[in-house]
Design a protein around this motif. Sequence first.
Motif, mmCIF file in Angstrom:
data_model
loop_
_atom_site.group_PDB
_atom_site.id
_atom_site.type_symbol
_atom_site.label_atom_id
_atom_site.label_comp_id
_atom_site.label_asym_id
_atom_site.label_seq_id
_atom_site.Cartn_x
_atom_site.Cartn_y
_atom_site.Cartn_z
ATOM 1 N N ARG A 176 9.363 -7.602 -11.169
ATOM 2 C CA ARG A 176 8.369 -6.785 -10.741
ATOM 3 C C ARG A 176 8.726 -7.342 -8.715
ATOM 4 O O ARG A 176 9.126 -7.879 -8.279
ATOM 5 C CB ARG A 176 7.118 -6.758 -10.043
ATOM 6 N N VAL A 178 7.051 -6.918 -6.040
ATOM 7 C CA VAL A 178 5.618 -6.998 -5.674
ATOM 8 C C VAL A 178 5.153 -9.202 -4.659
ATOM 9 O O VAL A 178 5.997 -9.306 -5.199
ATOM 10 C CB VAL A 178 4.999 -7.086 -6.458
ATOM 11 N N CYS A 181 0.382 -9.144 -5.658
ATOM 12 C CA CYS A 181 -0.281 -8.266 -5.543
ATOM 13 C C CYS A 181 -1.822 -8.559 -6.938
ATOM 14 O O CYS A 181 -2.040 -9.421 -7.019
ATOM 15 C CB CYS A 181 0.852 -8.079 -7.296
ATOM 16 N N TRP A 182 -2.316 -7.380 -6.053
ATOM 17 C CA TRP A 182 -3.529 -7.537 -7.171
ATOM 18 C C TRP A 182 -4.204 -7.009 -8.375
ATOM 19 O O TRP A 182 -5.172 -7.454 -8.682
ATOM 20 C CB TRP A 182 -4.487 -7.144 -5.673
ATOM 21 N N ASN A 183 -2.975 -6.795 -8.607
ATOM 22 C CA ASN A 183 -2.800 -6.673 -10.550
ATOM 23 C C ASN A 183 -3.430 -5.290 -10.520
ATOM 24 O O ASN A 183 -4.675 -5.180 -11.337
ATOM 25 C CB ASN A 183 -3.723 -7.452 -10.984
ATOM 26 N N LEU A 184 -3.862 -3.867 -8.987
ATOM 27 C CA LEU A 184 -4.890 -2.642 -9.556
ATOM 28 C C LEU A 184 -4.571 -1.999 -10.707
ATOM 29 O O LEU A 184 -5.358 -1.320 -11.741
ATOM 30 C CB LEU A 184 -4.862 -2.745 -8.182
ATOM 31 N N GLY A 185 -2.993 -1.394 -10.601
ATOM 32 C CA GLY A 185 -2.652 -0.468 -11.109
ATOM 33 C C GLY A 185 -2.590 1.046 -10.662
ATOM 34 O O GLY A 185 -2.180 1.785 -11.498
ATOM 35 N N TYR A 186 -2.548 1.177 -9.237
ATOM 36 C CA TYR A 186 -2.148 2.207 -8.519
ATOM 37 C C TYR A 186 -0.496 1.975 -7.813
ATOM 38 O O TYR A 186 -0.739 3.182 -6.827
ATOM 39 C CB TYR A 186 -3.145 2.065 -8.005
ATOM 40 N N CYS A 187 -0.288 1.353 -8.521
ATOM 41 C CA CYS A 187 1.828 1.488 -7.902
ATOM 42 C C CYS A 187 2.099 3.095 -7.649
ATOM 43 O O CYS A 187 2.429 3.669 -6.590
ATOM 44 C CB CYS A 187 2.488 1.235 -8.634
ATOM 45 N N CYS A 191 0.809 1.353 -2.906
ATOM 46 C CA CYS A 191 0.332 0.284 -2.794
ATOM 47 C C CYS A 191 -0.688 -0.032 -1.327
ATOM 48 O O CYS A 191 -0.305 0.308 -0.662
ATOM 49 C CB CYS A 191 1.094 -0.741 -2.736
ATOM 50 N N PRO A 192 -2.139 0.576 -2.266
ATOM 51 C CA PRO A 192 -3.428 0.173 -0.556
ATOM 52 C C PRO A 192 -3.482 -1.229 -0.175
ATOM 53 O O PRO A 192 -4.141 -1.775 0.928
ATOM 54 C CB PRO A 192 -4.695 0.261 -1.619
ATOM 55 N N THR A 193 -2.327 -2.260 -0.846
ATOM 56 C CA THR A 193 -3.110 -3.699 -0.280
ATOM 57 C C THR A 193 -1.599 -4.196 0.400
ATOM 58 O O THR A 193 -1.414 -5.088 0.535
ATOM 59 C CB THR A 193 -2.873 -4.650 -1.228
ATOM 60 N N LYS A 196 3.354 -4.701 -3.426
ATOM 61 C CA LYS A 196 4.551 -3.657 -3.569
ATOM 62 C C LYS A 196 5.712 -3.335 -2.310
ATOM 63 O O LYS A 196 5.200 -3.294 -1.353
ATOM 64 C CB LYS A 196 3.991 -2.051 -3.506
#
Length: 508
Positions: A176, A178, A181-187, A191-193, A196
């Motif tokens: 990946r 990244v 990565c916060w491992n959120l799942g919203y790619c 990406c809010p952080t 990505k």
Amino acid sequence: MITDPIAQGIQGGWQVHGGQALQEQTLSFDVIIVGSGAGGGVSAEALVKAGRKVALVEMGPLKSSNDFNMDEAQAYGDLYQDNALRQSSDGAISILQGRAVGGSTLVNWTSSFRTPPQTLAHWQRLGVDLGDMAPWFAKMEARLNIQPWTVPPNANNAALARGCQALGLHHGTIARNVFGCWNLGYCGMGCPTNAKQSMLVTTIKEALAGGLTLFHSCPVEQLLVEKGQVRGLKAGRLTLLADKVVLCAGAIGTPALLLRSGLEDDAGRTGAGTCLHPVVMSFAQFDDKVEPYLGAPQSVYSDHFQWLEPEQGFKMEALPLHPMITSALLRRRGPDLKALLSQLPYTNGLIALVRDGFSAALPGGRVSLDADGQPQLDYPLNDALFDLFATALKTMMRVQIAAGARRLMPLHLDAEPWTADEALAKLDNLPMVAQRLAISSAHVMGGCAMGTSPESGVCDTQGRHYGVKGLLVNDGSLFPTSIGANPQLSIYALAARNLNLWLEKGYV
Ligand SMILES: Cc1cc2nc3c(=O)[nH]c(=O)nc-3n(C[C@H](O)[C@H](O)[C@H](O)COP(=O)(O)OP(=O)(O)OC[C@H]3O[C@@H](n4cnc5c(N)ncnc54)[C@H](O)[C@@H]3O)c2cc1C
Ligand code: SF4
């Protein structure tokens, strides 16, 4: 508190202009790039680094981490072509593509694969010999921090691994792009952080810091060409002049812009051979929670059935499932939809991505223009494709049964959650026809293919347009076939290789 590097840069004086606010004006540059996705981002960074005065023109808006709030409705409206409702012209295939600064890389799921050697060898047989691509893959892997994902897969991906393991099928871990990565799942929603490593927060950010001028919300309508030499382009009230233009508008946008500019080639190859990795999907319900909306969207894959035959095959991966897109995929209403969605926390989604373009039986589609000059994609579906879809669905359902699924449902209007005992027999009775079988794609490729002559390609094997001097192509539209793996790293590496050649040879 997460710092938004783009908002910060704009405050610091970056050259960023929104199309809606622009006055009628004409500006000159050394090079203009159209489109800011995988190809556009890599091109922008390399050209700015080489000291060129560069404009990057993007039809979609500029959105960055301050705007990304994991809200599906907002993301599909802001960041996707046609609000994520793009379809093939007969409505049989739904097509996801990005439409924002960063292009599809802003919303993609971060899976990163080198171009398979089988694909590069196939292209070589077609005359498209790219030379040694390994250094370009390595360069872009380093640039975008592409590494195997060492965090345990989420339950959605773990089901794929478990099923393959039980059946003795090949499976592996996906790399990946990244960093932290916060491992959120919203790619897929931006990406809010900023973990990505999309084009927005890597190459485009660096290019802006180095002097790139970005025009966003600015659809390019037409290229300006005089006596076979490109001179610039028109985008709304903007006229941009340059003797070098790099097209990176993606595998639908790039051929469409050529056609809109009257640059159809004599052999009729512009827009032809569009590949999609057409995808069929299988849902399965488990006793334990799967929560397919949480965690890295794709971390496990299986290539067991990808290269058994040279002409065709399919890759299996997991499908992240959020409520809104799941509802759209299910195509149900009222109590039926409610019952299926109530099971979402227990649902696993798998996809099979078909490798198209490698044989006359799976030739891909064609981009053309509608009456308003907007792109449309005809992608004929034939028996060879439906046979492959049926095999792929059966394989995915077997994997899901082996992983412990209690109910299975291929995405098809005539399917419902069947028990594991009856599912495979019921699948055999489903009509494999367009409109009833759900088919989708997030990988559009080809349409301005590289070739060894104007008869076999729109561009040469370095991405130079055969018909117009100074016009270059550097995105996924260059591929002569599909990739047979998620395409982003193939585009990054090809774009980096081309830019290096162009700078060396003085083409840009
Ligand atoms: C939801 C989703 C998930 C994906 N997941 C993965 C994954 O996990 N791994 C992977 O490898 N690939 C993935 N992909 C695919 C990958 O992101 C794309 O293949 C890649 O980004 C394509 O690069 P490109 O440069 O060809 O086009 P794009 O990245 O699509 O960029 C083209 C840009 O050009 C702009 N444009 C088009 N026409 C014009 C015009 N006339 N004027 C100005 N601008 C224009 C578009 O708005 C867009 O921003 C995914 C794609 C999507 C949509
Ligand atoms: S999974 Fe990682 S890369 Fe994807 S949105 Fe979440 S933090 Fe960003």
